[in-house]
Scaffold this motif. Structure first.
Motif, PDB file in Angstrom:
ATOM      1  N   THR A  45       0.846  -1.200  -0.066  1.00 29.13           N
ATOM      2  CA  THR A  45      -0.072  -0.057  -0.220  1.00 29.13           C
ATOM      3  C   THR A  45       0.935   1.328   0.297  1.00 29.13           C
ATOM      4  O   THR A  45       0.485   2.258  -0.751  1.00 29.13           O
ATOM      5  N   ALA A  47       3.631   1.665  -1.473  1.00 23.50           N
ATOM      6  CA  ALA A  47       4.407   1.583  -2.682  1.00 23.50           C
ATOM      7  C   ALA A  47       3.330   2.238  -3.488  1.00 23.50           C
ATOM      8  O   ALA A  47       3.481   3.262  -4.566  1.00 23.50           O
ATOM      9  N   ARG A  50       2.916   5.990  -2.914  1.00 28.53           N
ATOM     10  CA  ARG A  50       4.169   6.695  -3.674  1.00 28.53           C
ATOM     11  C   ARG A  50       4.043   6.853  -4.989  1.00 28.53           C
ATOM     12  O   ARG A  50       4.349   7.878  -5.781  1.00 28.53           O
ATOM     13  N   HIS A  71       2.126  10.089   8.945  1.00 30.09           N
ATOM     14  CA  HIS A  71       0.943   9.750   9.363  1.00 30.09           C
ATOM     15  C   HIS A  71       0.441   8.790   8.312  1.00 30.09           C
ATOM     16  O   HIS A  71       0.637   8.598   7.319  1.00 30.09           O
ATOM     17  N   GLY A 100       1.836  -4.110   4.569  1.00 29.93           N
ATOM     18  CA  GLY A 100       1.718  -3.100   5.181  1.00 29.93           C
ATOM     19  C   GLY A 100       0.234  -2.654   5.208  1.00 29.93           C
ATOM     20  O   GLY A 100      -0.033  -1.569   5.187  1.00 29.93           O
ATOM     21  N   GLN A 107      -9.110  -0.908   9.337  1.00 28.89           N
ATOM     22  CA  GLN A 107      -8.659  -1.618   8.066  1.00 28.89           C
ATOM     23  C   GLN A 107      -8.841  -2.973   8.524  1.00 28.89           C
ATOM     24  O   GLN A 107      -9.191  -3.826   7.345  1.00 28.89           O
ATOM     25  N   ASP A 177      10.460   9.883   3.205  1.00 25.88           N
ATOM     26  CA  ASP A 177       9.803   9.666   4.570  1.00 25.88           C
ATOM     27  C   ASP A 177      11.072   9.153   5.505  1.00 25.88           C
ATOM     28  O   ASP A 177      10.760   8.348   6.366  1.00 25.88           O
ATOM     29  N   ARG A 186       6.736   7.572  12.319  1.00 26.35           N
ATOM     30  CA  ARG A 186       6.152   6.169  11.938  1.00 26.35           C
ATOM     31  C   ARG A 186       6.212   5.063  12.955  1.00 26.35           C
ATOM     32  O   ARG A 186       5.306   4.083  13.044  1.00 26.35           O
TER      33      ARG A 186
HETATM   34  P1  AMP Z   1       5.352   1.998   3.806  1.00 27.12           P
HETATM   35  O1  AMP Z   1       6.040   1.874   2.397  1.00 27.12           O
HETATM   36  O2  AMP Z   1       4.644   0.618   4.042  1.00 27.12           O
HETATM   37  O3  AMP Z   1       6.452   2.181   4.783  1.00 27.12           O
HETATM   38  O4  AMP Z   1       4.430   3.154   3.720  1.00 27.12           O
HETATM   39  C1  AMP Z   1       4.677   4.375   3.661  1.00 27.12           C
HETATM   40  C2  AMP Z   1       3.501   5.301   4.186  1.00 27.12           C
HETATM   41  O5  AMP Z   1       2.437   5.111   3.408  1.00 27.12           O
HETATM   42  C3  AMP Z   1       3.063   5.153   5.527  1.00 27.12           C
HETATM   43  O6  AMP Z   1       3.888   5.748   6.581  1.00 27.12           O
HETATM   44  C4  AMP Z   1       1.617   5.854   5.486  1.00 27.12           C
HETATM   45  O7  AMP Z   1       1.703   7.029   5.587  1.00 27.12           O
HETATM   46  C5  AMP Z   1       1.146   5.310   3.894  1.00 27.12           C
HETATM   47  N1  AMP Z   1       0.585   4.087   4.186  1.00 27.12           N
HETATM   48  C6  AMP Z   1       0.911   2.841   3.822  1.00 27.12           C
HETATM   49  N2  AMP Z   1      -0.030   1.776   4.139  1.00 27.12           N
HETATM   50  C7  AMP Z   1      -0.992   2.385   4.680  1.00 27.12           C
HETATM   51  C8  AMP Z   1      -1.990   1.911   5.288  1.00 27.12           C
HETATM   52  N3  AMP Z   1      -2.297   0.681   5.184  1.00 27.12           N
HETATM   53  N4  AMP Z   1      -2.745   2.629   6.211  1.00 27.12           N
HETATM   54  C9  AMP Z   1      -2.453   3.944   6.139  1.00 27.12           C
HETATM   55  N5  AMP Z   1      -1.596   4.611   5.562  1.00 27.12           N
HETATM   56  C10 AMP Z   1      -0.489   3.755   4.787  1.00 27.12           C
END
Ligand code: AMP
Length: 236
Positions: A45, A47, A50, A71, A100, A107, A177, A186
């Motif tokens: 989620t 990726a 992004r 956040h 993720g 969720q 981030d 985070r």
């Molecule tokens: P990650 O690449 O999994 O570290 O996610 C990067 C960022 O994407 C997180 O810090 C959140 O801001 C957002 N994000 C990814 N997955 C979720 C999720 N399941 N719920 C809410 N925000 C998410």
């Protein structure tokens, strides 16, 4: 050999596997390995968010405001992306990995409902465990391929100061981030939701496997993950 493997896979149960764990725990690395060697469908989620940010769409701008601060993106928004993906993949995939997602109890409620409504899969969760010190060390030395179709991850500590992706030649960059203050935020967000999520899974009889990754090399990590996954999941 490849045919044998494909034939065996037909008889394995269909599963949705959620990867829960702090950033930098190796969830993406394992997910990519499963995609490559087990034909798993993988949705990260983070990726996907992004990717939207890079296209500079209205959705991307909204997502950027959350992600750049460390956040979470609102539950409804992220769950609707997952729903779309599950609908698309559930016919053709035996193993579907959510890297993720879910990250909140709301969720998790959405996911349990979606899995039973949209698929004939079992649901299981793998919880990646690793200490905050190792995470900060890993993330501050992490580089990622800027090609959104690749997003391969490298470590400056292991590879030195490389600038180009070895898989697709695109430029490597730091994730916006992956800086210490956003990483700490985070981690706080992750810890805040983790216990509630685990309690929710216990209450709903969703199997959670604990996977301690800190001291493992890549090959040990892949091997132990295989062992864990072959133990089977609970049915919803
Ligand atoms: P990650 O690449 O999994 O570290 O996610 C990067 C960022 O994407 C997180 O810090 C959140 O801001 C957002 N994000 C990814 N997955 C979720 C999720 N399941 N719920 C809410 N925000 C998410």
């Amino acid at each position: 050999m490849q045919d044998d493997k494909a034939m065996m896979q037909q008889f394995l149960p269909k599963e949705v596997i959620s990867f829960l764990g702090p950033p930098g725990a190796g969830k993406g690395t394992i997910a990519q390995e499963r995609a490559h060697n087990q034909n798993a469908a993988v949705l990260s989620t983070g990726a996907l968010c992004r990717h939207h940010i890079q296209t500079q769409s209205e959705l991307g701008k909204a997502l950027d405001a959350y992600i750049s601060q460390g956040h979470l993106v609102p539950d409804e928004l992220i769950s609707s992306m997952v729903r779309q993906w599950l609908e698309e993949k559930q016919q053709s995939s035996r193993e579907m990995i959510l890297d993720g997602y879910p990250r909140t109890v709301v969720q998790a409620e959405h996911l349990i409902k979606m899995v039973s409504e949209l698929t004939d899969c079992s649901l299981r969760v793998v919880l990646f465990e690793i200490s905050p010190e190792v995470i900060i060390d890993r993330l501050t030395s992490r580089l990622m391929c800027s090609n959104k179709a690749c997003q391969h991850v490298y470590s400056i500590k292991k590879e030195g100061m490389i600038t180009q992706c070895k898989k697709c030649d695109h430029v490597l960059e730091r994730r916006a981030d992956d800086n210490v203050s956003v990483i700490k935020e985070r981690l706080l967000v992750y810890e805040k939701h983790k216990e509630a999520l685990l309690a929710y899974y216990r209450q709903h009889q969703v199997k959670v496997d604990y996977f301690r990754v800190e001291t493992l090399t890549f090959s040990q990590m892949f091997e132990q993950f295989d062992g864990l996954i072959n133990k089977g999941a609970s049915r919803l």
